[in-house]
Design a protein around this motif. Structure first.
Motif, PDB file in Angstrom:
ATOM      1  N   UNK A  11      19.307  23.469  36.256  1.00 48.25           N
ATOM      2  CA  UNK A  11      20.526  23.083  36.967  1.00 48.25           C
ATOM      3  C   UNK A  11      20.516  23.577  38.416  1.00 48.25           C
ATOM      4  N   UNK A  12      19.789  24.662  38.655  1.00 49.19           N
ATOM      5  CA  UNK A  12      19.671  25.208  40.006  1.00 49.19           C
ATOM      6  C   UNK A  12      18.548  24.547  40.790  1.00 49.19           C
ATOM      7  N   UNK A  13      17.779  23.709  40.140  1.00 47.31           N
ATOM      8  CA  UNK A  13      16.642  23.074  40.800  1.00 47.31           C
ATOM      9  C   UNK A  13      15.563  24.068  41.195  1.00 47.31           C
ATOM     10  N   UNK A  14      15.552  25.219  40.507  1.00 43.93           N
ATOM     11  CA  UNK A  14      14.573  26.251  40.857  1.00 43.93           C
ATOM     12  C   UNK A  14      14.918  26.990  42.129  1.00 43.93           C
ATOM     13  N   UNK A  15      16.105  26.727  42.659  1.00 40.75           N
ATOM     14  CA  UNK A  15      16.589  27.366  43.895  1.00 40.75           C
ATOM     15  C   UNK A  15      17.707  28.324  43.490  1.00 40.75           C
ATOM     16  N   UNK A  16      17.374  29.593  43.340  1.00 44.71           N
ATOM     17  CA  UNK A  16      18.285  30.548  42.711  1.00 44.71           C
ATOM     18  C   UNK A  16      19.206  31.218  43.724  1.00 44.71           C
ATOM     19  N   UNK A  17      20.488  30.870  43.657  1.00 47.05           N
ATOM     20  CA  UNK A  17      21.480  31.512  44.508  1.00 47.05           C
ATOM     21  C   UNK A  17      21.746  32.912  43.968  1.00 47.05           C
ATOM     22  N   UNK A  18      21.813  33.892  44.840  1.00 44.49           N
ATOM     23  CA  UNK A  18      21.843  35.300  44.443  1.00 44.49           C
ATOM     24  C   UNK A  18      22.984  35.633  43.483  1.00 44.49           C
ATOM     25  N   UNK A  19      24.225  35.332  43.855  1.00 42.98           N
ATOM     26  CA  UNK A  19      25.358  35.734  43.020  1.00 42.98           C
ATOM     27  C   UNK A  19      25.367  34.992  41.689  1.00 42.98           C
ATOM     28  N   UNK A  20      24.953  33.740  41.699  1.00 44.66           N
ATOM     29  CA  UNK A  20      24.878  32.991  40.446  1.00 44.66           C
ATOM     30  C   UNK A  20      23.849  33.630  39.521  1.00 44.66           C
ATOM     31  N   UNK A  21      22.722  34.028  40.083  1.00 48.15           N
ATOM     32  CA  UNK A  21      21.686  34.699  39.294  1.00 48.15           C
ATOM     33  C   UNK A  21      22.194  36.002  38.702  1.00 48.15           C
ATOM     34  N   UNK A  22      22.907  36.801  39.492  1.00 52.65           N
ATOM     35  CA  UNK A  22      23.371  38.109  39.037  1.00 52.65           C
ATOM     36  C   UNK A  22      24.370  37.995  37.885  1.00 52.65           C
ATOM     37  N   UNK A  23      25.099  36.900  37.815  1.00 53.57           N
ATOM     38  CA  UNK A  23      26.012  36.672  36.696  1.00 53.57           C
ATOM     39  C   UNK A  23      25.250  36.128  35.491  1.00 53.57           C
ATOM     40  N   UNK A  24      24.327  35.218  35.746  1.00 57.68           N
ATOM     41  CA  UNK A  24      23.617  34.546  34.669  1.00 57.68           C
ATOM     42  C   UNK A  24      22.674  35.473  33.928  1.00 57.68           C
ATOM     43  N   UNK A  25      22.006  36.359  34.645  1.00 53.57           N
ATOM     44  CA  UNK A  25      20.980  37.212  34.050  1.00 53.57           C
ATOM     45  C   UNK A  25      21.513  38.041  32.890  1.00 53.57           C
TER      46      UNK A  25
END
Length: 273
Positions: free
Chosen positions: A93-107
């Motif tokens: 869904x991110x297209x392999x382009x990882x936005x920092x805050x989204x990553x920190x929540x998802x992880x």
């Protein structure tokens, strides 16, 4: 002694949801991978070499191809999922382009926690886990404001002996809102710093520079410095400007082993004068 030690500098822009340039995504990916490697116990200089090579090679190429190559995004999504250990659906869904805050929540979503942009492996419970956006402060900042405020007030009033009724703000959001990030002539401040560094190296042929980062720092990712330094033209000894990375995040020097490693690298630089 002509030497500079730059600790966790921001020499390049970071990824945001509106970026179309591939460079910001290249800057943050390696630090996200480093955090994953550390959790697995396989974070080493050697293991990160392949990550850096992929980022400035195949990853950069596929990002620049975009929709011009239908296989580009699926290819990088597969590789990014493999490197980061993130949920494949999230990466897709991110297209392999990882936005920092989204990553920190998802992880850490399954545990109800948030990671810190200063060190993704430092977590705290998310008080609003079902909100579409993050509604609380960074886990590290949130936890250090009270103790640092207490320590500073004690130092100022008891050790220094300055008595005042004014309050002390360890982190002032009013000041933060007024911070000018535009840099010189409207450029990003990190770009201005990189320009100053390049001019300083050219002006003083004896100057040596150690740029130090934590592997997992997403506040000032090390890859920004790696890419920036690689664009500085040769000026004498090619080792005059070096980027060094250490286990940990933005405050990697709080780890005794990383602090000692930094000291070793700095002393080596000093010994060359």
């Amino acid at each position: 002694m002509n030497g500079l030690v730059l600790v966790s500098p921001a020499l390049a822009p970071q990824a945001g949801s509106q970026d179309i340039s591939p460079v910001p995504w290249m800057i943050t990916l390696p630090s996200i991978v480093a955090a994953n490697y550390e959790r697995q116990g396989k974070l080493t200089n050697e293991s990160m070499v392949a990550v850096i090579d992929y980022t400035r090679g195949e990853y950069a190429v596929d990002l620049m191809k975009g929709n011009s190559d239908p296989a580009a995004t699926p290819r990088l999504v597969k590789k990014v999922t493999e490197l980061t250990g993130l949920d494949p659906t999230f990466v897709k869904q991110s297209g392999g382009r990882l936005e920092t805050q989204a990553f920190l929540r998802e992880e850490f979503r399954e545990t109800g926690k948030l990671g810190s942009r200063y060190d993704p492996n430092v977590t705290a419970y998310d008080p609003f886990p079902y909100n579409p956006t993050q509604e609380t402060q960074d886990p590290i900042l949130l936890s250090i404001i009270a103790p640092t405020t207490t320590a500073m007030v004690d130092f100022v009033t008891r050790t220094v002996g300055w008595k005042t009724d004014a309050g002390y703000n360890a982190l002032s959001f009013d000041v933060n809102r007024m911070w000018d990030n535009s840099g010189r002539n409207g450029a990003f401040s990190g770009s201005a710093s990189a320009t100053d560094l390049r001019v300083a190296v050219a002006t003083d042929p004896k100057l040596r520079v150690v740029i130090a980062h934590g592997w997992a720092d997403l506040s000032c990712p090390f890859m920004g410095s790696v890419l920036t330094v690689s664009q500085i033209p040769p000026m004498g000894d090619p080792t005059r400007v070096q980027v060094h990375e250490y286990p940990g995040g933005h405050m990697y020097y709080a780890r005794p082993a990383s602090s000692l490693a930094l000291r070793k690298d700095v002393m080596e630089m000093v010994s060359k004068h």
